[in-house]
Scaffold this motif. Structure first.
Motif, short mmCIF file in Angstrom:
data_model
loop_
_atom_site.label_atom_id
_atom_site.label_comp_id
_atom_site.label_asym_id
_atom_site.label_seq_id
_atom_site.Cartn_x
_atom_site.Cartn_y
_atom_site.Cartn_z
N THR A 140 -8.52 2.01 -5.26
CA THR A 140 -8.57 3.58 -4.42
C THR A 140 -9.78 3.59 -4.88
N TYR A 176 -6.90 2.51 2.83
CA TYR A 176 -8.18 2.44 4.07
C TYR A 176 -8.42 0.77 4.40
N HIS A 209 -7.28 7.22 2.26
CA HIS A 209 -5.51 6.30 1.76
C HIS A 209 -5.54 5.11 2.59
N GLU A 265 -5.63 9.28 -5.04
CA GLU A 265 -6.18 8.94 -5.85
C GLU A 265 -5.74 8.97 -7.64
N SER A 284 -4.25 1.91 -3.28
CA SER A 284 -3.36 3.26 -3.24
C SER A 284 -2.33 4.03 -3.21
N ASP A 292 -9.32 8.58 -1.32
CA ASP A 292 -7.53 8.82 -1.31
C ASP A 292 -7.17 10.10 -1.87
N GLU A 313 0.73 -1.31 0.10
CA GLU A 313 0.22 -0.07 -0.03
C GLU A 313 0.49 1.30 0.21
N SER A 314 0.48 2.17 -0.62
CA SER A 314 1.03 3.47 -0.60
C SER A 314 2.48 3.90 -0.79
#
Length: 302
Positions: A233, A272, A270, A240, A182, A237, A143-144
């Motif tokens: 996304t 989540y 973001h 996004e 995300s 977010d 993630e991220s």
């Protein structure tokens, strides 16, 4: 690294923590699992890092598929504990989940972070002999900023040009598919992230010059060298646009992927599914990622 860069990093870390409420990440229960926490391992530079392994309790002799998790945090913050609840939810679905750490900027640049992840994946490969696993079914979730690292590490596996620019060896592990949540795919755009942090990410030396053409994840050496990926996304977010743009380019180039946009519900912030794995919407995303992996069980390893 300059005092200005350090100050920007600290300000950004505080903003991220507040925006994502990182002090209240949901962990979920560990019922039905064996947990092996804070397992030390040494990366290729001799630095000790830690991993967690979440093992579902199954009948003896059951071969478990494997998922490797890479946490986010903007490359400057975060740790594997952010993903604990998320990893538990995945493990409960019948997967051995290994969650990795990596060193953070400003102590290193992204090149060392790539190597930490690659070395960590190879350490996981050696650790798997202690479990009943199916070595033909290994997947990656992130993630991220973890999704950024996962994308490049996956591409390194096939791209000698990217390996040379980064300056480290790729992982020996074969990955069949990825789930990217995300994703912080773009690090040098003229937005707050790229303007203020890209120099901290890449430095300003010979390595940054070699890497310059590859900082855009849409480069052919990256986009054509990643395994099939599931992307998620939502409107709330903060990154996004990054996922939508990256998915659009994957579509333009005919690269296999699936994009899930979860709509405009303000609670779907973001990352989540990782930070709030107790949400019904998070469970849906986790089930879809697992479904995506099952679709690719018989694909050739990446």
């Amino acid at each position: 690294m300059s005092l200005f860069e350090n100050a920007i990093i600290e300000i950004t870390k505080r903003k991220l923590s507040k925006a994502l409420d990182l002090d209240n990440v949901i962990e979920m229960s560990a019922d039905g699992l064996k947990e092996h926490r804070d397992i030390p391992y040494t990366n290729r530079s001799g630095k000790e890092l830690l991993m967690d392994i979440f093992e579902p309790i199954v009948a003896p002799g059951t071969e478990l598929p494997v998922i490797i998790n890479i946490h986010g945090g903007g490359l400057i913050d975060g740790n594997k504990n952010l993903s604990t609840g998320f990893c538990r939810q995945i493990a409960k679905r019948g997967y051995l989940v290994c969650s990795l750490e990596y060193r953070l900027i400003p102590n290193v640049r992204v090149y060392e972070q790539f190597d930490d992840v690659c070395a960590g994946m190879d350490c996981v490969g050696r650790k798997l002999v202690e479990f009943d696993v199916d070595f033909t079914r290994i997947y990656l979730v992130a993630e991220s900023a973890g999704a950024y690292l996962a994308t490049y590490v996956a591409a390194m596996k096939k791209s000698k040009a990217l390996q040379d620019a980064i300056g480290y060896e790729p992982t020996r592990m074969s990955i069949k598919a990825m789930g990217l949540i995300s994703g912080m795919f773009y690090t040098t755009r003229k937005d707050d992230l790229g303007r203020f942090l890209s120099r901290s990410f890449y430095g300003k030396d010979a390595r940054s010059l070699a890497m310059a053409q590859y900082t855009n994840p849409e480069h052919p050496e990256i986009i054509y060298n990643i395994p099939p990926c599931y992307l998620i996304t939502s409107k709330a977010d903060m990154l996004e646009r990054y996922t939508l743009d990256f998915a659009g380019e994957l579509g333009n180039k005919g690269v296999e992927h699936f994009l899930r946009h979860m709509g405009s519900d303000p609670k779907l912030i973001h990352a989540y599914p990782v930070l709030r794995p107790d949400l019904t919407e998070s469970e849906r995303v986790i089930d879809e990622i697992i479904g995506w992996f099952r679709q690719h069980e018989n694909a050739l390893g990446h």
